[in-house]
Enzyme design. Sequence first.
Site, PDB file in Angstrom:
ATOM      1  N   ALA A 236      31.707  30.163  42.854  1.00  0.00           N
ATOM      2  CA  ALA A 236      32.701  30.564  41.856  1.00  0.00           C
ATOM      3  C   ALA A 236      32.541  31.975  41.302  1.00  0.00           C
ATOM      4  O   ALA A 236      33.531  32.581  40.889  1.00  0.00           O
ATOM      5  CB  ALA A 236      32.669  29.566  40.697  1.00  0.00           C
ATOM      6  N   GLY A 239      34.109  34.579  38.743  1.00  0.00           N
ATOM      7  CA  GLY A 239      34.893  33.688  37.916  1.00  0.00           C
ATOM      8  C   GLY A 239      36.377  33.949  37.822  1.00  0.00           C
ATOM      9  O   GLY A 239      37.077  33.265  37.071  1.00  0.00           O
ATOM     10  N   LYS A 241      38.769  33.281  39.944  1.00  0.00           N
ATOM     11  CA  LYS A 241      39.525  32.094  40.376  1.00  0.00           C
ATOM     12  C   LYS A 241      39.295  30.926  39.419  1.00  0.00           C
ATOM     13  O   LYS A 241      40.193  30.120  39.195  1.00  0.00           O
ATOM     14  CB  LYS A 241      39.147  31.727  41.812  1.00  0.00           C
ATOM     15  CG  LYS A 241      39.520  32.810  42.827  1.00  0.00           C
ATOM     16  CD  LYS A 241      39.060  32.456  44.220  1.00  0.00           C
ATOM     17  CE  LYS A 241      39.364  33.575  45.199  1.00  0.00           C
ATOM     18  NZ  LYS A 241      38.580  34.811  44.939  1.00  0.00           N
ATOM     19  N   CYS A 351      36.512  37.228  51.862  1.00  0.00           N
ATOM     20  CA  CYS A 351      36.955  38.614  51.649  1.00  0.00           C
ATOM     21  C   CYS A 351      36.475  39.471  52.818  1.00  0.00           C
ATOM     22  O   CYS A 351      35.810  40.487  52.640  1.00  0.00           O
ATOM     23  CB  CYS A 351      36.474  39.154  50.313  1.00  0.00           C
ATOM     24  SG  CYS A 351      34.687  39.056  50.038  1.00  0.00           S
TER      25      CYS A 351
END
Length: 417
Positions: A236, A239, A241, A351
């Site tokens: 995560a 953060g 998203k 990414c």
Amino acid sequence: MTQGKTPKTTPRGAAVALLNAVLGEGLMLAEALHLPEFASLPPADRARAQRLALGVLRVLEPADKVLHPLMRKAPPLPVWNILRLAIVELSGGAAAHGVVNEAVGLARANRKTSHLAGLINAVLRQVPVGVALTSVQKLPRWLRQPLVHAYGREAVTAIEAVQAQTPPLDLTFRAGAETPEGDLLPTGSLRLADKGQVSTLPGYAAGGWWVQDAAAAMAVPLLGDITGQRVLDLCAAPGGKTMQLAAAGADVTAVDISGPRMARVAENLARTGLAATCITADALTWQPDQPFDAIVLDAPCSATGTIRRHPDLPFVKDGSEIEGLVTLQAALLDRALGWLKPGGRLVFVTCSLLPDEGEAQLTAALARHPGLTVQRPTLSGIAAEWITPDGALRLRPDYWADKGGMDGFFMACLKTP
């Protein structure tokens, strides 16, 4: 320069120290920020030093092309980096007197380079203010070759042109939030060209927005309506998203292996007034107590899609880690799919610009999991050519080039039987 303050404690001195760490020691820029020459500066000077170092890394080869004809042989790396920084500043129209004087001062302050202060002065006196850096820095062969194969030479050249520019700042915001002045992008992100210091921008303290590249912000909307649903954000940190999921009304669990990075997620949630259950754990061993309606897996990857924001990456990485990352991504994907309710959705994200970490991963996952399907993206503002034949989203830095580009991502929304 005030008496008692050495050149090394200036932003230019710190920038050269950062460049020496990246180009000489093989450190990523983020790893070099603990250097005393950088850490001892006040926040505004640290920000300037980082901007200077990033600016040099984006145009290192064009700067070298200006310097090479002015010297008979290459000087030691620390001297090269002083000269590179000066060239980049001169190309931006900075006052020659200040640039040259501090470059000479930086050399004199270090016993290993002091004897070459005269060389630096002689070289830079030959460079006109506003010197043009006309060429574009190419990607290293280990990365450029597979990208040319995947997208074509013209596309890769366009990607390199975008990566040579300082990227704008993108914000994700909640409806009705106070935001800075900027351009609203077709997919809903707010883009700022003149960003300044983030914490001083309008609305920052109120927490109605957060920094998130426009491309990264497209992943969560692939899930559709998640109001009231139990959603896992896997890997995560930092953060962005997680906050999108929480702002969309989901019951969010955020998991990341790094304690310090998870602390950043908690800080971001606190500033924005959003809620999520934060867990520091290794996703390869962690086990949830009940299944999820949806999962976002932003898997560890080569980060080759983020070079416009991290131009140090091509100088530090060599591609040797990719095979291990591909194996890890597949393991995380298989594990996460097992945590979904029947008919649940998982958005797989990397990414990366490399098909091995995107298109090939999707093909292999569909082969391993009979009944798994891909939900084609229906987001407003995306172009049809961004959607792959399999129904995934392939984003590249040269998309929206006239607006400043975007980070490179692969995203696919998978639905279980």
